[in-house]
Scaffold this motif. Structure first.
Motif, PDB file in Angstrom:
ATOM      1  N   SER A 233      12.946  44.093  62.031  1.00 31.32           N
ATOM      2  CA  SER A 233      12.406  42.899  62.715  1.00 31.32           C
ATOM      3  C   SER A 233      11.292  43.349  63.640  1.00 31.32           C
ATOM      4  O   SER A 233      11.546  43.970  64.668  1.00 31.32           O
TER       5      SER A 233
ATOM      6  N   THR B 216      16.976  45.601  57.318  1.00 31.37           N
ATOM      7  CA  THR B 216      15.890  44.689  57.691  1.00 31.37           C
ATOM      8  C   THR B 216      15.235  45.192  58.969  1.00 31.37           C
ATOM      9  O   THR B 216      15.925  45.530  59.933  1.00 31.37           O
TER      10      THR B 216
ATOM     11  N   LEU C 158      22.913  46.516  64.483  1.00 35.66           N
ATOM     12  CA  LEU C 158      21.534  46.238  64.925  1.00 35.66           C
ATOM     13  C   LEU C 158      21.142  47.242  65.999  1.00 35.66           C
ATOM     14  O   LEU C 158      21.890  47.421  66.968  1.00 35.66           O
TER      15      LEU C 158
ATOM     16  N   SER D  52      18.171  46.501  61.368  1.00 31.33           N
ATOM     17  CA  SER D  52      19.567  46.195  61.079  1.00 31.33           C
ATOM     18  C   SER D  52      19.975  46.833  59.764  1.00 31.33           C
ATOM     19  O   SER D  52      19.165  46.978  58.851  1.00 31.33           O
TER      20      SER D  52
ATOM     21  N   ARG E 268      18.402  40.672  50.832  1.00 33.60           N
ATOM     22  CA  ARG E 268      18.999  39.722  51.773  1.00 33.60           C
ATOM     23  C   ARG E 268      18.568  38.296  51.402  1.00 33.60           C
ATOM     24  O   ARG E 268      17.395  38.064  51.120  1.00 33.60           O
TER      25      ARG E 268
ATOM     26  N   LEU F 261      10.169  39.598  59.526  1.00 29.04           N
ATOM     27  CA  LEU F 261      11.422  40.183  59.032  1.00 29.04           C
ATOM     28  C   LEU F 261      11.102  40.906  57.735  1.00 29.04           C
ATOM     29  O   LEU F 261      10.814  40.264  56.717  1.00 29.04           O
TER      30      LEU F 261
ATOM     31  N   HIS G   7      17.313  30.411  61.272  1.00 27.31           N
ATOM     32  CA  HIS G   7      17.382  31.331  60.140  1.00 27.31           C
ATOM     33  C   HIS G   7      18.761  31.975  60.052  1.00 27.31           C
ATOM     34  O   HIS G   7      19.433  32.174  61.072  1.00 27.31           O
TER      35      HIS G   7
ATOM     36  N   ASP H 202      15.387  32.017  67.277  1.00 23.83           N
ATOM     37  CA  ASP H 202      14.912  32.890  68.356  1.00 23.83           C
ATOM     38  C   ASP H 202      13.759  32.201  69.076  1.00 23.83           C
ATOM     39  O   ASP H 202      13.196  31.222  68.582  1.00 23.83           O
TER      40      ASP H 202
ATOM     41  N   TRP I  94      17.817  34.673  52.717  1.00 20.23           N
ATOM     42  CA  TRP I  94      17.518  33.955  53.966  1.00 20.23           C
ATOM     43  C   TRP I  94      17.589  32.461  53.748  1.00 20.23           C
ATOM     44  O   TRP I  94      17.067  31.941  52.751  1.00 20.23           O
TER      45      TRP I  94
ATOM     46  N   HIS J 251      20.962  31.135  63.500  1.00 20.21           N
ATOM     47  CA  HIS J 251      20.456  31.042  64.883  1.00 20.21           C
ATOM     48  C   HIS J 251      18.947  30.819  64.860  1.00 20.21           C
ATOM     49  O   HIS J 251      18.322  30.899  63.806  1.00 20.21           O
TER      50      HIS J 251
ATOM     51  N   MET K 213      13.298  46.075  65.805  1.00 25.80           N
ATOM     52  CA  MET K 213      14.746  46.189  65.732  1.00 25.80           C
ATOM     53  C   MET K 213      15.097  46.436  64.264  1.00 25.80           C
ATOM     54  O   MET K 213      14.492  45.832  63.380  1.00 25.80           O
TER      55      MET K 213
ATOM     56  N   VAL L 109      24.251  37.971  61.014  1.00 25.31           N
ATOM     57  CA  VAL L 109      24.475  37.803  62.459  1.00 25.31           C
ATOM     58  C   VAL L 109      24.657  36.332  62.817  1.00 25.31           C
ATOM     59  O   VAL L 109      24.644  35.964  63.989  1.00 25.31           O
TER      60      VAL L 109
END
Ligand code: SIN
Ligand code: CO
Length: 389
Positions: free
Chosen positions: A204, A202, A85, A117, A143, A136, A191, A130, A145, A128, A115, A125
């Motif tokens: 972000s 990805t 990341l 990745s 990916r 995203l 997520h 945020d 999700w 989690h 950001m 990751v």
């Protein structure tokens, strides 16, 4: 701008933004990633770039490593189950910053950073949530999700892991993202994104989140910097026979009344908030361009001639420009300061704040005005604006 189909932009703003997740399929149909995994890894070798690698060793067994990394670090990584990341890629790669123009349906100053990745198959990751809004965007590869609204609270976390991961994660929704797809998530939605191949990148697009404390402290700083708040505190009505040791609620309410008086002054509130909104974080402040030296600075006339000859000007991707209409006056704010604008017309301030680049065509109608020339010269000397290559 991104494609909002099957909903519309007004529906997104009214019903989804900061409220609930939504997936936009093929939101940027022509999007091609401006950065390869190798280039992203290249950025993570740099000292001043904030980067992390997350490895998953087992079901709830994650390891966090912090950059800068070396080529040897990469050579020693396993084949699968890791993610790199890199924070603040919009400030590092101009083509990544260009992507922000597609998000101009929201105030630019709300954006924190992009950001990026890169993950190998299985890389993730961990589950989690945020505290900020995020788009995203799948840039390459696929990916999966998994989403949940349940158990998104501070007490639900896996102990002994350097990352704040959710121990309990009840999957409510599941989707596979392809390149060009964008998943919007408001704060506090759980997520968990798992790379399905070795091409998974990805982006972000993350927004700022402000806690009340931060706003309160910043407002206090603004008042003291401007020495604006000198009104004296007055006691409440006092009664004979009061208890000399007591601090009454009425006494505290006098302080509240003083605060309220200040908060009623909308011009002060507005100017402070515009400063706050354009303030740079510490990493960004360190990345501000070096101003031109006197030897590097030609005369104003030579600068204006160059402006007529060049394609236009582009804003440095670290800088935050905004305008606010305070007391019917359009005021310019840059990087947390109210800016001396040389009395340029309001329309020009708006243009400057709304556009991350100013083409020759946009500039042309204004360029004969000395105030506009002076402001552009000032911002160019600081290298907040540079000539488009
Ligand atoms: C990722 O890109 O793997 C993680 C992004 C996020 O969950 O915020
Ligand atoms: Co996240």
């Amino acid at each position: 701008m991104i494609e909002f189909a099957p909903i519309s932009l007004p529906t997104f703003l009214a019903e989804y933004w900061q409220k609930k997740p939504i997936l936009f399929r093929n939101a940027l149909p022509d999007f091609q990633t401006p950065l390869s995994p190798e280039e992203l890894a290249g950025l993570s070798l740099e000292e001043e770039v904030e980067s992390r690698i997350v490895l998953q060793h087992g079901a709830q067994d994650y390891q966090l490593r912090r950059g800068p990394f070396t080529e040897a670090d990469y050579a020693a990584l396993p084949e699968k189950n890791w993610t790199l990341l890199v924070q603040g890629c919009d400030r590092l790669v101009p083509e990544v910053a260009d992507l922000l123009n597609d998000f101009d349906f929201l105030p630019r100053w709300r954006i924190d950073d992009i950001m990026i990745s890169y993950a190998t198959e299985g890389g993730n990751v961990g589950p989690h949530f945020d505290h900020y809004d995020v788009f995203l965007m799948q840039a390459s590869g696929q990916r999966r999700w998994l989403l949940t609204h349940q158990d998104c609270h501070e007490d639900n976390y896996i102990q002994g892991v350097d990352l704040r991961l959710m121990e309990k994660f009840v999957v409510e929704d599941e989707m596979v993202l392809n390149p060009g797809d964008i998943l919007y998530l408001p704060p506090k939605v759980g997520h968990h994104g798992i790379a399905l191949d070795d091409q998974c990148m990805t982006f972000s697009i993350g927004y700022r989140s402000y806690r009340g404390q931060e706003l309160w402290d910043s407002f206090g700083d603004h008042l003291s910097e401007n020495a604006e708040f000198k009104t004296l505190y007055l006691d409440p009505e006092l009664n004979a026979g009061l208890a000399p040791g007591e601090v009454t609620l009425a006494a505290a309410q006098q302080a509240k009344a003083l605060f309220e008086q200040k908060l009623q002054q909308e011009a002060t509130l507005h100017a402070w908030f515009a400063r706050f909104a354009t303030q740079l974080d510490q990493t960004a402040s360190q990345m501000l361009p070096e101003p031109l030296t006197e030897e590097e600075t030609p005369s104003l006339d030579a600068f204006i001639d160059a402006l007529y000859a060049e394609v236009g000007l582009i804003r440095d991707s670290v800088c935050r420009f905004a305008f606010a209409r305070i007391d019917h006056q359009v005021t310019l704010f840059i990087n947390g300061s109210q800016w001396a604008d040389f009395g340029v017309p309001a329309g020009f301030i708006e243009l400057l704040a709304n556009q991350s680049f100013l083409t020759q065509e946009m500039l042309e109608p204004w360029l004969d005005q000395p105030s506009v020339q002076a402001l552009l010269f000032d911002l160019w000397q600081l290298q907040f604006l540079t000539f488009i290559e």
